[in-house]
Design a protein around this motif. Sequence first.
Motif, PDB file in Angstrom:
ATOM      1  N   THR A  19       0.837  -1.201   0.000  1.00  0.00           N
ATOM      2  CA  THR A  19       0.000   0.000   0.000  1.00  0.00           C
ATOM      3  C   THR A  19       0.871   1.251   0.000  1.00  0.00           C
ATOM      4  O   THR A  19       0.628   2.196  -0.762  1.00  0.00           O
ATOM      5  CB  THR A  19      -0.922   0.017   1.232  1.00  0.00           C
ATOM      6  N   SER A  20       1.890   1.266   0.854  1.00  0.00           N
ATOM      7  CA  SER A  20       2.787   2.425   0.927  1.00  0.00           C
ATOM      8  C   SER A  20       3.444   2.689  -0.418  1.00  0.00           C
ATOM      9  O   SER A  20       3.600   3.839  -0.839  1.00  0.00           O
ATOM     10  CB  SER A  20       3.863   2.196   1.998  1.00  0.00           C
ATOM     11  N   ALA A  21       3.810   1.597  -1.111  1.00  0.00           N
ATOM     12  CA  ALA A  21       4.462   1.738  -2.414  1.00  0.00           C
ATOM     13  C   ALA A  21       3.509   2.241  -3.488  1.00  0.00           C
ATOM     14  O   ALA A  21       3.946   2.766  -4.515  1.00  0.00           O
ATOM     15  CB  ALA A  21       5.062   0.403  -2.842  1.00  0.00           C
ATOM     16  N   SER A  22       2.202   2.088  -3.264  1.00  0.00           N
ATOM     17  CA  SER A  22       1.224   2.480  -4.284  1.00  0.00           C
ATOM     18  C   SER A  22       0.708   3.906  -4.105  1.00  0.00           C
ATOM     19  O   SER A  22       0.015   4.422  -4.970  1.00  0.00           O
ATOM     20  CB  SER A  22       0.032   1.518  -4.257  1.00  0.00           C
ATOM     21  N   LYS A  23       1.015   4.541  -2.985  1.00  0.00           N
ATOM     22  CA  LYS A  23       0.493   5.885  -2.703  1.00  0.00           C
ATOM     23  C   LYS A  23       1.108   6.927  -3.632  1.00  0.00           C
ATOM     24  O   LYS A  23       2.263   6.789  -4.024  1.00  0.00           O
ATOM     25  CB  LYS A  23       0.787   6.250  -1.245  1.00  0.00           C
ATOM     26  N   PRO A  24       0.338   8.008  -3.910  1.00  0.00           N
ATOM     27  CA  PRO A  24      -1.053   8.224  -3.492  1.00  0.00           C
ATOM     28  C   PRO A  24      -2.055   7.649  -4.485  1.00  0.00           C
ATOM     29  O   PRO A  24      -1.779   7.579  -5.678  1.00  0.00           O
ATOM     30  CB  PRO A  24      -1.159   9.754  -3.465  1.00  0.00           C
ATOM     31  N   TYR A  25      -3.184   7.263  -3.988  1.00  0.00           N
ATOM     32  CA  TYR A  25      -4.310   6.740  -4.748  1.00  0.00           C
ATOM     33  C   TYR A  25      -3.865   5.708  -5.792  1.00  0.00           C
ATOM     34  O   TYR A  25      -4.053   5.866  -6.987  1.00  0.00           O
ATOM     35  CB  TYR A  25      -5.083   7.864  -5.446  1.00  0.00           C
ATOM     36  N   GLY A  26      -3.263   4.633  -5.285  1.00  0.00           N
ATOM     37  CA  GLY A  26      -2.836   3.564  -6.180  1.00  0.00           C
ATOM     38  C   GLY A  26      -3.208   2.208  -5.635  1.00  0.00           C
ATOM     39  O   GLY A  26      -3.784   2.076  -4.550  1.00  0.00           O
ATOM     40  N   THR A  27      -2.895   1.167  -6.404  1.00  0.00           N
ATOM     41  CA  THR A  27      -3.076  -0.216  -5.964  1.00  0.00           C
ATOM     42  C   THR A  27      -1.812  -0.987  -6.310  1.00  0.00           C
ATOM     43  O   THR A  27      -1.124  -0.666  -7.284  1.00  0.00           O
ATOM     44  CB  THR A  27      -4.289  -0.883  -6.637  1.00  0.00           C
ATOM     45  N   ARG A  28      -1.515  -2.010  -5.525  1.00  0.00           N
ATOM     46  CA  ARG A  28      -0.318  -2.813  -5.789  1.00  0.00           C
ATOM     47  C   ARG A  28      -0.531  -4.219  -5.240  1.00  0.00           C
ATOM     48  O   ARG A  28      -0.919  -4.397  -4.085  1.00  0.00           O
ATOM     49  CB  ARG A  28       0.900  -2.169  -5.105  1.00  0.00           C
ATOM     50  N   VAL A  29      -0.313  -5.215  -6.090  1.00  0.00           N
ATOM     51  CA  VAL A  29      -0.371  -6.615  -5.668  1.00  0.00           C
ATOM     52  C   VAL A  29       1.046  -7.179  -5.687  1.00  0.00           C
ATOM     53  O   VAL A  29       1.741  -7.063  -6.701  1.00  0.00           O
ATOM     54  CB  VAL A  29      -1.279  -7.453  -6.591  1.00  0.00           C
ATOM     55  N   VAL A  30       1.473  -7.762  -4.575  1.00  0.00           N
ATOM     56  CA  VAL A  30       2.786  -8.406  -4.493  1.00  0.00           C
ATOM     57  C   VAL A  30       2.544  -9.884  -4.248  1.00  0.00           C
ATOM     58  O   VAL A  30       2.162 -10.296  -3.141  1.00  0.00           O
ATOM     59  CB  VAL A  30       3.642  -7.808  -3.361  1.00  0.00           C
ATOM     60  N   HIS A  31       2.736 -10.696  -5.281  1.00  0.00           N
ATOM     61  CA  HIS A  31       2.519 -12.130  -5.149  1.00  0.00           C
ATOM     62  C   HIS A  31       3.657 -12.759  -4.338  1.00  0.00           C
ATOM     63  O   HIS A  31       4.725 -12.165  -4.157  1.00  0.00           O
ATOM     64  CB  HIS A  31       2.421 -12.775  -6.534  1.00  0.00           C
ATOM     65  N   GLN A  32       3.399 -13.966  -3.871  1.00  0.00           N
ATOM     66  CA  GLN A  32       4.335 -14.623  -2.970  1.00  0.00           C
ATOM     67  C   GLN A  32       5.737 -14.733  -3.566  1.00  0.00           C
ATOM     68  O   GLN A  32       6.735 -14.512  -2.880  1.00  0.00           O
ATOM     69  CB  GLN A  32       3.798 -16.008  -2.603  1.00  0.00           C
ATOM     70  N   ASP A  33       5.823 -15.047  -4.846  1.00  0.00           N
ATOM     71  CA  ASP A  33       7.131 -15.200  -5.466  1.00  0.00           C
ATOM     72  C   ASP A  33       7.778 -13.860  -5.829  1.00  0.00           C
ATOM     73  O   ASP A  33       8.887 -13.820  -6.362  1.00  0.00           O
ATOM     74  CB  ASP A  33       7.033 -16.089  -6.715  1.00  0.00           C
ATOM     75  N   GLN A  34       7.088 -12.761  -5.529  1.00  0.00           N
ATOM     76  CA  GLN A  34       7.623 -11.428  -5.815  1.00  0.00           C
ATOM     77  C   GLN A  34       8.083 -10.695  -4.552  1.00  0.00           C
ATOM     78  O   GLN A  34       8.670  -9.613  -4.638  1.00  0.00           O
ATOM     79  CB  GLN A  34       6.553 -10.577  -6.511  1.00  0.00           C
ATOM     80  N   ILE A  35       7.818 -11.273  -3.397  1.00  0.00           N
ATOM     81  CA  ILE A  35       8.067 -10.567  -2.137  1.00  0.00           C
ATOM     82  C   ILE A  35       9.535 -10.193  -1.969  1.00  0.00           C
ATOM     83  O   ILE A  35       9.865  -9.044  -1.634  1.00  0.00           O
ATOM     84  CB  ILE A  35       7.585 -11.414  -0.936  1.00  0.00           C
ATOM     85  N   GLU A  36      10.449 -11.139  -2.206  1.00  0.00           N
ATOM     86  CA  GLU A  36      11.864 -10.875  -1.971  1.00  0.00           C
ATOM     87  C   GLU A  36      12.357  -9.698  -2.806  1.00  0.00           C
ATOM     88  O   GLU A  36      13.044  -8.793  -2.308  1.00  0.00           O
ATOM     89  CB  GLU A  36      12.709 -12.116  -2.251  1.00  0.00           C
ATOM     90  N   ALA A  37      12.018  -9.682  -4.072  1.00  0.00           N
ATOM     91  CA  ALA A  37      12.454  -8.586  -4.941  1.00  0.00           C
ATOM     92  C   ALA A  37      11.793  -7.275  -4.535  1.00  0.00           C
ATOM     93  O   ALA A  37      12.419  -6.204  -4.604  1.00  0.00           O
ATOM     94  CB  ALA A  37      12.121  -8.915  -6.398  1.00  0.00           C
ATOM     95  N   PHE A  38      10.549  -7.339  -4.083  1.00  0.00           N
ATOM     96  CA  PHE A  38       9.810  -6.137  -3.709  1.00  0.00           C
ATOM     97  C   PHE A  38      10.417  -5.453  -2.485  1.00  0.00           C
ATOM     98  O   PHE A  38      10.564  -4.231  -2.438  1.00  0.00           O
ATOM     99  CB  PHE A  38       8.351  -6.500  -3.452  1.00  0.00           C
ATOM    100  N   VAL A  39      10.781  -6.250  -1.474  1.00  0.00           N
ATOM    101  CA  VAL A  39      11.253  -5.656  -0.208  1.00  0.00           C
ATOM    102  C   VAL A  39      12.761  -5.406  -0.188  1.00  0.00           C
ATOM    103  O   VAL A  39      13.265  -4.752   0.724  1.00  0.00           O
ATOM    104  CB  VAL A  39      10.887  -6.561   0.989  1.00  0.00           C
ATOM    105  N   LYS A  40      13.473  -5.906  -1.169  1.00  0.00           N
ATOM    106  CA  LYS A  40      14.937  -5.918  -1.159  1.00  0.00           C
ATOM    107  C   LYS A  40      15.573  -4.596  -0.746  1.00  0.00           C
ATOM    108  O   LYS A  40      16.470  -4.566   0.107  1.00  0.00           O
ATOM    109  CB  LYS A  40      15.453  -6.337  -2.535  1.00  0.00           C
ATOM    110  N   ASN A  41      15.124  -3.487  -1.316  1.00  0.00           N
ATOM    111  CA  ASN A  41      15.784  -2.198  -1.080  1.00  0.00           C
ATOM    112  C   ASN A  41      15.012  -1.264  -0.152  1.00  0.00           C
ATOM    113  O   ASN A  41      15.377  -0.092  -0.010  1.00  0.00           O
ATOM    114  CB  ASN A  41      16.027  -1.493  -2.417  1.00  0.00           C
TER     115      ASN A  41
END
Length: 437
Positions: free
Chosen positions: A209-231
Motif C-alpha cells: 500500500t505504501s508503495a502504491s500511494k497516493p491513490y494507487g493499488t499494488r499486488v505483491v505475489h508470494q514469489d515477488q516478495i523478496e524482490a519487492f522488499v529488497k531495497n
Amino acid sequence: MMTYIGKNLSNCHIIPLMIIHLDLDCFFVSCERLRNPSLVGKKVAVGGRGDPFIFDRKPSHAKKLVTLNTGAFVPSLFHSEHDNSHYFKDGDKIRGIVTTASYEARAYGVKTAMSIHEALRLCPDLILVPPNHLLYHTLSHELMEYLSTVIPTTEQYSIDEIFGDLRGWIDDSDTESFIKQLQEDITMKFKLPVSIGASSSKWIAKLATSASKPYGTRVVHQDQIEAFVKNIPIGAFPGVGRALSEKMERYAIKTIGDAWKSQSLIQSWGRQGRDIYARLTGTDNESVQASRSRKGIGISRSMDHPIKDREELFRRISIMVRHWSHTIIKVGVNPTTYSFSLGYEGGSSKKQYTLYRLFNEHFIQHFAHEKFKELDLYPHLSIRYIAMSATKFIHDDLKTLNILEYENDTKMRNLTNAVTQMRDRYGMDIIRGGWEL
C-alpha cells in the motif's frame, strides 16, 4: 502457506492466502475537503493541540466521547467543535503539531508530527484546520460497515487503515481487478481517496500500500516478495521501531533485503527475533483479526505553560480523571492495574498500582488524587506533563474483586452509569466534580 481446494493434490486448485490493506490517503484532510470543497487542491494541514480547552473553567456542552471504532491504534477521543481563528494561538505563540498534511503541503516539506510553527515557516500560505474527530470517526465507521458487506473478514488497524482477508473469496488471479474495483467503489460511495495493497502476508500488503500511494493499488505475489522488499529501509517495516532498527544497523542490516540474509543472527534474538524475521520474509501467517481487544485506556496532556500551583495541578488531574473514567465506563471494561505519571521540567515521577475494585468514578477520583500526591516528589518544581492509564481488564469476571468494598462500589458504579448517560446526552461537562471548580 497455501489453501488446497479439491479431493486430492493431483487435481487441486491452489489459491495463495491473499490479504489486502487499505489506507485512506491524507484521511483527515480528505474528510475536511468533503465538508469544505474549496480546500481541494490547496495546501492544507489538520493540526492538533491535545484538546487544549479541556481545562477551561467554562463548561463546553458540545464535548462528547467518540467510541465508534476499535483497534490497536484507534483511541477514544473527545470531540467538540473548534474555532479556526484561535485554536492554534496561545497569546502571541502558535501551538500544536501537524496530524495530517495534504500532498500539496507535503511538497513543501510539511509532514506529520511537525510543529505548526515549523510547518508555517516552510509553507507560509498553509491552510490550518482544527481536528473534527467526530467526523473522522463517523466516516471511518461507515467505511468499516460497508467493507463488512463486501469482504468476509476485516480488521481495523487504525482510524484510516484496514486489513481485509480474501481467502476463499477472491481467486489470486482476480486480486488486482478486485482491489481496483474496490478502490473505485469507495471513491464513488464515500468520496474518499484510498490506496490498496495486497499480498500473502498482511505486513507485506501494508508495504505494498505504501508503495502504491497516493491513490494507487499494488499486488505483491508470494514469489515477488523478496524482490519487492529488497531495497526498502529496515526502519520502514511495520513493527521495527527505532531501537530495533538501530540494533540491526549495528550489524550492517540497513534494508529488508539485508535482513533476509541474516536469518541466523535475527532469529538468535529469541522470540522477538523469530517473529520479526517471519514478518520480514512474509512467512508469518498472521491472520486478519475480526476484532482487536483493547490492552489499555489512557489519557495524557502536555502543558503549554508548566504548572507550579498545586491547586491548579489537582484541578486538572480531576478533569482528566473524569474524562478517563467516562472512557473506561463507555468501553465496558474493569481495569485492575493503574499507572500514573508526572513530568517535571527535567525529570519525571511514575508508578503503577494493582488493585481489584469494581470500577467507578468516585473510587478512581479519590485513588488518583492520593497517588498523584505521593508521586509529586518535587513540589517546588513546575509540572509539564500529566498521564494516567488503566490496563489488565477483567471484563465481567468479578470473582476476584475486593469483597469489603464491593457493596459500596456497586452503588457508586450505578451512580457512575447514570452520570455517563447524562454526559452522553448533554455533553461531558454537564456534571463536574467539586475538585474541578
